[in-house]
Write an enzyme that holds these catalytic residues in place. Structure first.
Site, PDB file in Angstrom:
ATOM      1  N   GLU A 257      -3.824  -4.722  19.408  1.00 35.00           N
ATOM      2  CA  GLU A 257      -2.943  -4.960  18.263  1.00 35.00           C
ATOM      3  C   GLU A 257      -1.938  -3.815  18.135  1.00 35.00           C
ATOM      4  O   GLU A 257      -2.283  -2.655  18.356  1.00 35.00           O
ATOM      5  CB  GLU A 257      -3.834  -5.033  17.015  1.00 35.00           C
TER       6      GLU A 257
ATOM      7  N   ASP B  77      -7.177  -1.984  17.710  1.00 39.56           N
ATOM      8  CA  ASP B  77      -5.881  -1.734  17.058  1.00 39.56           C
ATOM      9  C   ASP B  77      -5.317  -0.398  17.538  1.00 39.56           C
ATOM     10  O   ASP B  77      -5.954   0.651  17.374  1.00 39.56           O
ATOM     11  CB  ASP B  77      -6.105  -1.694  15.534  1.00 39.56           C
TER      12      ASP B  77
ATOM     13  N   ARG C  59     -13.510  -5.921  15.661  1.00 39.48           N
ATOM     14  CA  ARG C  59     -12.550  -4.895  16.064  1.00 39.48           C
ATOM     15  C   ARG C  59     -13.287  -3.573  16.243  1.00 39.48           C
ATOM     16  O   ARG C  59     -14.155  -3.239  15.426  1.00 39.48           O
ATOM     17  CB  ARG C  59     -11.484  -4.762  14.970  1.00 39.48           C
TER      18      ARG C  59
ATOM     19  N   ASN D  84       0.819  -1.217   0.000  1.00 40.99           N
ATOM     20  CA  ASN D  84       0.000   0.000   0.000  1.00 40.99           C
ATOM     21  C   ASN D  84       0.857   1.273   0.000  1.00 40.99           C
ATOM     22  O   ASN D  84       1.674   1.479   0.895  1.00 40.99           O
ATOM     23  CB  ASN D  84      -0.914  -0.027   1.233  1.00 40.99           C
TER      24      ASN D  84
ATOM     25  N   GLU E  96      -8.171 -11.688  10.080  1.00 41.04           N
ATOM     26  CA  GLU E  96      -8.839 -10.408   9.814  1.00 41.04           C
ATOM     27  C   GLU E  96      -9.566 -10.487   8.468  1.00 41.04           C
ATOM     28  O   GLU E  96      -9.046 -11.033   7.496  1.00 41.04           O
ATOM     29  CB  GLU E  96      -7.792  -9.294   9.767  1.00 41.04           C
TER      30      GLU E  96
ATOM     31  N   TRP F  87       2.308   6.551  12.491  1.00 39.78           N
ATOM     32  CA  TRP F  87       0.912   6.460  12.037  1.00 39.78           C
ATOM     33  C   TRP F  87       0.441   5.027  12.136  1.00 39.78           C
ATOM     34  O   TRP F  87      -0.074   4.377  12.521  1.00 39.78           O
ATOM     35  CB  TRP F  87       0.741   6.903  10.576  1.00 39.78           C
TER      36      TRP F  87
ATOM     37  N   HIS G  91     -14.462  -5.207  11.095  1.00 40.69           N
ATOM     38  CA  HIS G  91     -14.129  -3.895  11.660  1.00 40.69           C
ATOM     39  C   HIS G  91     -15.401  -3.094  11.923  1.00 40.69           C
ATOM     40  O   HIS G  91     -16.141  -2.798  10.983  1.00 40.69           O
ATOM     41  CB  HIS G  91     -13.320  -3.075  10.656  1.00 40.69           C
TER      42      HIS G  91
ATOM     43  N   GLU H 194       1.759  -7.057  11.258  1.00 39.77           N
ATOM     44  CA  GLU H 194       1.372  -6.780   9.870  1.00 39.77           C
ATOM     45  C   GLU H 194       2.477  -6.085   9.080  1.00 39.77           C
ATOM     46  O   GLU H 194       2.503  -6.179   7.862  1.00 39.77           O
ATOM     47  CB  GLU H 194       0.072  -5.966   9.817  1.00 39.77           C
TER      48      GLU H 194
ATOM     49  N   HIS I 212      -2.310   0.644  16.458  1.00 42.43           N
ATOM     50  CA  HIS I 212      -1.599   1.090  15.264  1.00 42.43           C
ATOM     51  C   HIS I 212      -0.239   1.730  15.592  1.00 42.43           C
ATOM     52  O   HIS I 212       0.103   2.793  15.076  1.00 42.43           O
ATOM     53  CB  HIS I 212      -2.480   2.033  14.425  1.00 42.43           C
TER      54      HIS I 212
ATOM     55  N   TYR J 284      -7.408   7.108  13.435  1.00 45.12           N
ATOM     56  CA  TYR J 284      -7.207   5.929  12.589  1.00 45.12           C
ATOM     57  C   TYR J 284      -8.426   4.992  12.678  1.00 45.12           C
ATOM     58  O   TYR J 284      -8.977   4.781  13.758  1.00 45.12           O
ATOM     59  CB  TYR J 284      -5.951   5.167  13.054  1.00 45.12           C
TER      60      TYR J 284
ATOM     61  N   ARG K 165       0.729 -11.592  13.547  1.00 45.74           N
ATOM     62  CA  ARG K 165      -0.196 -11.125  12.509  1.00 45.74           C
ATOM     63  C   ARG K 165       0.473 -10.909  11.145  1.00 45.74           C
ATOM     64  O   ARG K 165       0.019 -10.100  10.339  1.00 45.74           O
ATOM     65  CB  ARG K 165      -0.822  -9.796  12.975  1.00 45.74           C
TER      66      ARG K 165
HETATM   67  O1  LIG Z   1      -5.864  -4.037   9.316  1.00 50.93           O
HETATM   68  C1  LIG Z   1      -5.161  -3.508  10.137  1.00 50.93           C
HETATM   69  O2  LIG Z   1      -5.028  -3.905  11.306  1.00 50.93           O
HETATM   70  C2  LIG Z   1      -4.389  -2.330   9.742  1.00 50.93           C
HETATM   71  O3  LIG Z   1      -3.712  -1.761  10.561  1.00 50.93           O
HETATM   72  C3  LIG Z   1      -4.489  -1.904   8.322  1.00 50.93           C
HETATM   73  C4  LIG Z   1      -3.307  -1.061   7.877  1.00 50.93           C
HETATM   74  O4  LIG Z   1      -3.463   0.249   8.316  1.00 50.93           O
HETATM   75  C5  LIG Z   1      -3.260  -1.106   6.376  1.00 50.93           C
HETATM   76  O5  LIG Z   1      -3.139  -2.431   5.957  1.00 50.93           O
HETATM   77  C6  LIG Z   1      -2.123  -0.273   5.833  1.00 50.93           C
HETATM   78  O6  LIG Z   1      -2.069  -0.420   4.463  1.00 50.93           O
END
Ligand SMILES: O=C(O)C(=O)C[C@H](O)[C@H](O)CO
Length: 403
Positions: free
Chosen positions: A237, A211, A147, A37, A340, A403, A122, A263, A213, A159, A284
């Site tokens: 997460e 999450d 989530r 991404n 997910e 972020w 989500h 991730e 993040h 976010y 993850r």
């Molecule tokens: O799905 C999640 O838990 C994410 O954090 C998604 C991410 O922000 C997303 O995949 C970034 O491209």
């Protein structure tokens, strides 16, 4: 079974996807997802300039050999671009092997270890009332795990909040990164209130996930985990920036709230310490960013030795080819935890035809040979690449934050 063609298709059916198509002399075609991404063209170019030419003439059946050839053969190992490119090749070769054998990939991985794969969806909201409505919507769809993210009062943007037009949440936007603001204390005060609200409204009969993040320091994450314990989240997460593995020791010392991370990892080396020191509960890593089915299985096998379960990333920026590949892995491993599942923005389904199904909170990859996803290149050509970036975060003083 010689490879006769390998090509990269970059398209934007609802969002940008990079798809690798591999063809063999027997007429069997396999696909793999190479989407990273916000950095899509880097992987597309790495593949088309450097790896696709080397695929021609190779034996498509030798998946492990191809993996080692591209990993060790590059000399410059790991990294998201390299590992996403290798993942796409790996998944396409597993797809070909399944089609050639007339079997779904999970059968080749040892067969079904469960009847279905529990997924989480989500739910989000600009207010707690909106979050409740979205949570109820997910319950009505049959989700057993959800989530939750809600806008933090006092912050302009948070976010994970889906737009009010009912479209799926998509953080990548604009041809320069959008800039968000962040204030940790406001978030730490709000998160337990959000979780208390969800448990009060919906009780404890559904799994609730959240999450972070990557935005907290280890001691802040410890405080968050402690403050959420009474609401028994399934996990928090990405509590802290994921590359600092030893930071998770401090979080562990302070809370029994389960921790998930991974991730942004692209190899087993990124999570070796987290797993072997039992610093996390769920790993993850995604099939498309961590080297494909071959490498993801290696990570999950290591995790199994240490009682860590899988929780594969499955955001909308992973194409249906990735989701399908993840479901085949999920079906076959002993230490599956949760998967997910965000779904994909239309018109993705005009380009990808998938045999996976969702019912009562569980998914199944289907029994079509290979990964069970067909890619329509003519349809993809109708949706040209549309450059977009993930946002960046700034603290209130203007400095850049995670972020
Ligand atoms: O799905 C999640 O838990 C994410 O954090 C998604 C991410 O922000 C997303 O995949 C970034 O491209």
């Amino acid at each position: 079974m010689k490879i006769t063609d390998a090509r990269v298709v970059v398209s934007s059916p609802g969002r940008n996807y990079v798809t690798l198509v591999i063809e063999t002399e027997d007429g069997v075609t396999g696909i793999g997802d190479a989407t990273l991404n916000g950095r899509e063209l880097a992987v597309a170019s790495y593949l088309s300039e450097h790896l696709c030419p080397l695929l021609i003439g190779r034996d498509a059946r030798r998946i492990e050999d191809a993996w080692q050839y591209f990993y060790k053969g590059a000399y410059w190992r790991r990294g998201p671009v390299t590992m996403t490119a290798i993942a796409a090749i790996d998944v396409a070769l597993w797809d070909i092997k399944g089609k050639a054998a007339g079997m779904p990939v999970y059968e080749l991985l040892g067969g079904a270890a469960r009847e279905g794969v529990m997924v989480y969806g989500h739910a989000s909201g600009a207010t707690l009332q909106d979050l409740s409505a979205d949570f109820q919507h997910h319950l009505d769809l049959g989700y057993k795990a959800i989530r939750v993210q809600a806008a933090v009062p006092g912050l302009e943007k948070t976010y994970g909040i889906a737009p009010v037009d009912g479209k799926m949440y998509e953080p990548a936007s604009g041809n320069v990164p959008q800039e968000d603001t962040w204030e940790t204390s406001a978030y730490l005060d709000f998160a337990p209130k959000m979780m208390a609200h969800v448990r009060k409204e919906f009780g404890y009969g559904v799994h609730v996930l959240h999450d972070v993040h990557h935005r907290l320091s280890p001691i802040e994450a410890g405080r968050l985990g402690t403050s959420l314990e009474e609401y028994r989240p399934f996990w928090i997460e990405d509590p802290t920036p994921a590359e600092d593995q030893s930071a998770f020791r401090l979080i562990r010392q302070h809370t029994t709230t389960p921790i998930a991370v991974g991730e942004v990892f692209n190899s087993i080396w990124d999570c070796q310490q987290l797993i072997t020191e039992r610093l996390i509960d769920y790993i993850r890593t995604s099939v498309s960013h961590a080297g494909g089915i071959t490498h993801l299985r290696r990570i999950f096998s290591l995790a199994d030795l240490y009682g860590v379960r899988s929780g594969s990333h499955g955001a909308g920026d992973l194409s249906p080819a990735s989701l399908a590949a993840a479901l085949h892995v999920d079906m076959s491993i002993p230490n599956f935890g949760i998967q997910e599942y965000m779904g994909h923005r239309e018109p993705a389904n005009e380009v990808f035809t998938s045999s996976y199904t969702f019912k009562d909170g569980y998914m199944h990859p289907g029994d079509a040979p290979g990964i069970g996803v067909e890619f329509d290149e003519e349809a993809a050509a109708r949706f040209p690449f549309d450059p977009k970036y993930l946002p960046i975060n700034r603290r209130l003083d203007g400095s850049v934050h995670d972020w």
